[in-house]
Design a protein around this motif. Structure first.
Motif, PDB file in Angstrom:
ATOM      1  N   TYR A  51       9.022  12.780 -24.985  1.00 54.89           N
ATOM      2  CA  TYR A  51       9.165  11.647 -23.909  1.00 54.89           C
ATOM      3  C   TYR A  51       8.214  11.571 -22.894  1.00 54.89           C
ATOM      4  O   TYR A  51       7.742  10.601 -22.879  1.00 54.89           O
ATOM      5  CB  TYR A  51      10.576  11.882 -23.146  1.00 54.89           C
ATOM      6  N   MET A  52       7.638  12.837 -22.115  1.00 56.99           N
ATOM      7  CA  MET A  52       6.770  12.469 -21.248  1.00 56.99           C
ATOM      8  C   MET A  52       5.273  12.532 -22.050  1.00 56.99           C
ATOM      9  O   MET A  52       4.434  11.729 -21.321  1.00 56.99           O
ATOM     10  CB  MET A  52       6.652  13.935 -20.447  1.00 56.99           C
TER      11      MET A  52
ATOM     12  N   THR B 176      10.281  15.504 -14.745  1.00 59.60           N
ATOM     13  CA  THR B 176       9.677  14.118 -15.433  1.00 59.60           C
ATOM     14  C   THR B 176       9.021  13.519 -14.271  1.00 59.60           C
ATOM     15  O   THR B 176       7.976  12.705 -14.811  1.00 59.60           O
ATOM     16  CB  THR B 176      10.988  13.393 -16.071  1.00 59.60           C
TER      17      THR B 176
ATOM     18  N   VAL C  88      10.066   8.244 -20.859  1.00 59.87           N
ATOM     19  CA  VAL C  88      10.609   9.003 -20.002  1.00 59.87           C
ATOM     20  C   VAL C  88      12.059   8.390 -19.700  1.00 59.87           C
ATOM     21  O   VAL C  88      13.317   9.146 -19.629  1.00 59.87           O
ATOM     22  CB  VAL C  88      10.066   9.405 -18.826  1.00 59.87           C
TER      23      VAL C  88
ATOM     24  N   PHE D  72      12.113  16.473 -24.121  1.00 56.10           N
ATOM     25  CA  PHE D  72      11.238  15.853 -22.995  1.00 56.10           C
ATOM     26  C   PHE D  72       9.844  16.089 -22.944  1.00 56.10           C
ATOM     27  O   PHE D  72       9.138  15.163 -22.390  1.00 56.10           O
ATOM     28  CB  PHE D  72      11.940  16.602 -21.550  1.00 56.10           C
TER      29      PHE D  72
ATOM     30  N   TRP E  27      15.101  21.573 -20.270  1.00 56.81           N
ATOM     31  CA  TRP E  27      13.789  21.185 -21.141  1.00 56.81           C
ATOM     32  C   TRP E  27      14.173  21.639 -22.552  1.00 56.81           C
ATOM     33  O   TRP E  27      13.811  20.613 -23.146  1.00 56.81           O
ATOM     34  CB  TRP E  27      12.757  21.993 -20.638  1.00 56.81           C
TER      35      TRP E  27
END
Length: 278
Positions: A68-69, A250, A222, A65, A60
């Motif tokens: 991205y998420m 993810t 993602v 991330f 992480w």
């Protein structure tokens, strides 16, 4: 075949199928807890000798991330909302409204479902370029706000609804929009839930088109973020536990959405089976 088998045998059969389908997810999560050597050990180990729970935090922190998420959830949710609205209105027009050449219009729309997605990439890119929507959230969302599959799915659901309901609404003086959102949508809400789930999963995992129209790392979804972490982050062939950990967390939003919509999906399946038998 299953009618001749006993109830325990059927349950055992479906349990085995469920385990086979769930095993890749189990392998991904347990691999995130292993060392690189343990992942490639032969024969493979089903559980790590010493679970490395810190791999999730390490993965992480090695890439953004959260962004991205967040991008994927925002874009996918916006597309779901727009597709539900567009497909609902279009399906209503094709099933419960009367206008000239309605059959031809429906045929043209369904014909579009046979056009490969790759065939519209270049025209779509040029249109977004003229509208100055490349490399933006607007381009990601608006380029996917209409789906022929969504129109076809909702149209099939609306065809199962008796036209007398629509006529009763018209007699009461309700507008087409009111009939659509207060009569048809509640009756076919299970189909809309299935559409929302399928669309969310598809757009959350979308890779090629977002990579084609965006260049800003801050707009990566993602799938593109995982690729960047796999290739550019130094993890290529070296940090498989971190790759597995990143892949595990993810997909967590997809599992959550599926669990929340599971009951509605089963209701949709039962309703479809019942209408088919009827």
């Amino acid at each position: 075949m299953f009618t001749r088998l006993g109830q325990p045998v059927r349950q055992l059969f479906f349990a085995v199928i469920a385990l086979l389908m769930a095993f890749p997810f189990y392998w991904m999560v347990t691999s995130a807890l292993k060392t690189n050597d343990e992942i490639w050990r032969s024969p493979p180990t089903l559980w790590p000798e010493v679970p490395l729970w810190g791999n999730f935090a390490a993965a992480w922190n090695e890439a953004p991330f959260a962004r991205y998420m967040g991008n994927s959830i925002f874009v996918a949710t916006a597309i779901v909302v727009l597709q539900v609205i567009n497909s609902g209105m279009m399906a209503y027009a094709l099933t419960h409204m009367k206008f000239r050449l309605k059959g031809v219009f429906a045929g043209v729309i369904l014909f579009g479902y046979m056009v490969p997605a790759t065939a519209v990439y270049l025209p779509g890119y040029l249109v977004l370029s003229e509208l100055h929507l490349l490399n933006s959230y607007g381009g990601l969302i608006l380029s996917n706000c209409v789906s022929v599959f969504a129109i076809f799915l909702v149209r099939q659901a609306f065809l199962q609804v008796s036209h007398e309901l629509v006529e009763a609404g018209e007699v009461d003086g309700a507008s087409h929009m009111r009939i659509l959102w207060t009569v048809l949508v509640p009756v076919t809400r299970s189909s809309f839930a299935v559409l929302a789930l399928i669309t969310f999963i598809e757009q959350y995992n979308n890779y090629f088109w977002p990579m084609l129209i965006t260049k800003d790392p801050g707009l990566q979804l993602v799938s593109a973020g995982l690729r960047s972490f796999f290739v550019e982050g130094g993890a290529y062939g070296l940090k498989w536990p971190l790759i597995m950990a990143a892949s595990s967390f993810t997909i967590a939003p997809l599992l959550l959405v599926f669990l929340l919509a599971q009951k509605t999906i089963m209701q949709s399946v039962n309703m479809t089976a019942g209408s088919s038998k009827g």
